[in-house]
Design an enzyme around this catalytic site. Structure first.
Site, short mmCIF file in Angstrom:
data_model
loop_
_atom_site.label_atom_id
_atom_site.label_comp_id
_atom_site.label_asym_id
_atom_site.label_seq_id
_atom_site.Cartn_x
_atom_site.Cartn_y
_atom_site.Cartn_z
N GLU A 170 1.67 4.13 7.54
CA GLU A 170 0.58 3.71 6.67
C GLU A 170 0.01 4.91 5.90
OE1 GLU A 170 0.03 0.69 6.20
OE2 GLU A 170 0.17 -0.51 8.01
N HIS B 285 3.46 1.88 2.07
CA HIS B 285 4.02 2.33 3.34
C HIS B 285 5.54 2.13 3.38
CE1 HIS B 285 3.33 -1.97 4.94
NE2 HIS B 285 4.61 -1.75 5.17
N ASN C 233 0.82 -1.21 0.00
CA ASN C 233 0.00 0.00 0.00
C ASN C 233 0.86 1.27 0.00
OD1 ASN C 233 0.99 0.03 2.61
ND2 ASN C 233 -1.02 -0.05 3.62
#
Length: 237
Positions: free
Chosen positions: A135, A130, A128
């Site tokens: 995050e 990160h 994603n």
């Protein structure tokens, strides 16, 4: 960014090793270190070499909350297994996963980082986008903080545990603002599952929705990716 495309992670490890070797030769005193499967090929190259880290310092990116250094899935344990037992540093710092006082622990680690400015930091890349455990949505000026891990990160890390229920739900992580203070950054990413994140990091807009895109704001980043991870880039590197 300097982007280097290699055939596979084994070749990437050789490139990563060269970056570490050059940094040591150029007087680097502090190395920022990552865990996970991505940097293992680089660490294997380093630990089988004659490089000497006994006079320099390491500062790790992150640690699971609730896991002590003796837990086989803690990042402290990982670092000893893959690096420190074979190539010890003069000083090695990691967040204390057993410290339940998040405010005290993050303040302590911010001081560690301030006292040991990182010359070269190595990063992996989450699916994603990160970096560390920062995050999507993490502010670019963040310092060390406690992170509630996303479901996608928990699912990705479940392969290291007996079942997903055992995966810690929180971690301490160096912040993006702290990472961007590294004098030089080496990011490695391998596999087709990282292709979307790689494209966003290199060619997409700079946005907290994809934390690694913040690296576009850094003036000394080396990206080592394999052909699969590079497969969605719009130009050849």
């Amino acid at each position: 960014m300097k982007v280097i495309v290699v055939k596979n992670a084994a070749e990437g490890g050789k490139q990563g090793f060269q970056v570490f070797k050059d940094a040591l030769a150029n007087g680097a005193k502090v190395f920022g270190l990552a865990t996970g499967s991505t940097p293992i090929s680089t660490y294997d190259e380093i630990t089988s070499s004659d490089l000497d880290f006994s006079h320099v310092t390491s500062v790790n990116l992150d640690e699971y909350v609730g896991l002590g250094p003796d837990h086989p899935q803690s990042y402290n344990y990982f670092m000893h297994e893959h690096f420190f037992n074979k190539k010890p540093f003069e000083n090695s710092y990691l967040p204390d996963g057993l410290n339940k006082d998040a405010e005290a622990e993050t303040k302590r680690y911010d001081k560690v980082i301030a006292d040991n400015p990182i010359d070269l930091g190595i990063l992996g890349l989450g699916r994603n986008g990160h970096i560390g455990f920062n995050e999507p949505g993490t502010p670019f000026d963040s310092t060390t903080h406690q992170v509630k891990l996303t479901e996608s990160t928990i699912a990705a890390n479940a392969r290291f545990f007996d079942n997903e229920e055992e995966v810690p739900k929180y971690a301490y992580s160096m912040g993006i603002g702290s990472i961007l203070k590294d004098k030089q950054i080496l990011l490695e990413a391998y596999g087709e599952e990282k292709a979307d994140a790689v494209k966003g990091m290199i060619e997409g807009p700079v946005t907290p929705d994809l934390p690694a895109s913040s690296l576009q704001n850094h003036d000394n980043v080396i990206v080592v990716i394999d052909e699969a991870a590079a497969s969605k880039l719009s130009k050849k590197y």
